[in-house]
Scaffold this motif. Structure first.
Motif, PDB file in Angstrom:
ATOM      1  N   TRP A  53      33.292  38.597  41.661  1.00 27.97           N
ATOM      2  CA  TRP A  53      33.040  39.087  43.016  1.00 27.97           C
ATOM      3  C   TRP A  53      32.189  38.054  43.737  1.00 27.97           C
ATOM      4  O   TRP A  53      31.103  37.698  43.281  1.00 27.97           O
ATOM      5  N   TYR A 102      29.579  45.594  46.137  1.00 25.06           N
ATOM      6  CA  TYR A 102      30.818  46.364  46.174  1.00 25.06           C
ATOM      7  C   TYR A 102      30.913  47.222  44.915  1.00 25.06           C
ATOM      8  O   TYR A 102      30.588  46.765  43.818  1.00 25.06           O
ATOM      9  N   ILE A 156      32.970  43.787  53.792  1.00 20.91           N
ATOM     10  CA  ILE A 156      32.090  44.903  53.467  1.00 20.91           C
ATOM     11  C   ILE A 156      31.365  45.300  54.753  1.00 20.91           C
ATOM     12  O   ILE A 156      30.645  44.499  55.347  1.00 20.91           O
ATOM     13  N   TYR A 171      33.577  49.447  42.677  1.00 17.77           N
ATOM     14  CA  TYR A 171      34.949  49.904  42.430  1.00 17.77           C
ATOM     15  C   TYR A 171      35.115  50.182  40.933  1.00 17.77           C
ATOM     16  O   TYR A 171      34.408  49.614  40.102  1.00 17.77           O
ATOM     17  N   GLU A 174      32.801  51.416  51.686  1.00 15.14           N
ATOM     18  CA  GLU A 174      32.190  50.245  52.323  1.00 15.14           C
ATOM     19  C   GLU A 174      33.203  49.309  52.981  1.00 15.14           C
ATOM     20  O   GLU A 174      32.815  48.385  53.701  1.00 15.14           O
TER      21      GLU A 174
END
Length: 202
Positions: free
Chosen positions: A58, A66, A198, A68, A121
């Protein structure tokens, strides 16, 4: 160069199978494969943590964390190889991106299961720009229909080749799930960069 619209009811898709010239795509693939700090992340599937079937990283601006698959990721700094590319992708797709998920699929056994990029987000109608490098892989979209409705879901398959760029926008994530299935074919490594914005903390 403008992307070519892809017809799929309820989705907003545009695609260029050769957005990057071959030589530039070759050089970018080699630099990213060597320079990105690739990691096998742990993700939550069916209520338990498992190793992700691919290597990932990332990347983003400070504060562009973030979440997920039940895991929180803080961004790694942008590598030099992506500095100019980030602006070019933004110009093509009409969105200012502050992050990118880099995935390295080592061979045909590495994959991405069915999902939607619909985390809070990202906002209600996110723009996701997907740049592919390396081996060509089959990318599939399937309409998300209510169970028991009897509706036949719309489907689409695209071959994402070396240097291709796919932009998913509008209500695509609300109406469709997508996946990169495993393949028994002998295929080489592939890097996929999905640029995102984001917008807020979860």
């Amino acid at each position: 160069m403008a992307l070519i619209p892809v017809t799929l009811e309820g989705a907003d898709l545009a695609f260029d199978p050769a957005w990057l010239a071959r030589a530039e795509a070759d050089a970018l693939f080699e630099r990213l494969r060597a320079d990105v700090p690739w990691t096998m992340h742990r993700i939550r599937m069916f209520g338990r943590l498992v190793d992700s079937p691919r290597l990932s990283c990332w990347i983003g601006d400070a504060g562009a964390g973030y979440t997920y698959s039940g895991t929180r990721f803080e961004p790694q700094p942008w590598p030099p190889a992506l500095a100019d590319l980030r602006a070019r992708v933004a110009e093509t797709c009409g969105e200012e991106f502050n992050s990118v998920l880099a995935n390295l699929y080592r061979d045909g056994r590495d994959a991405m299961g069915w999902h939607r990029d619909d985390e809070p987000e990202l906002g209600a109608r996110p723009v996701i720009a997907s740049l592919s490098l390396g081996a060509t892989r089959r990318f599939v979209l399937k309409e998300a229909v209510a169970a028991g409705s009897g509706a036949v879901p719309s489907k689409l398959a695209l071959e994402l080749g070396h240097g291709s760029l796919l932009c998913m926008a509008g209500d695509t994530q609300r109406h469709y799930r997508h996946a990169l299935p495993r393949t028994a074919r002998a295929v080489g490594p592939r890097i996929n960069l999905t640029f995102r914005r984001i917008r807020s903390a979860p």
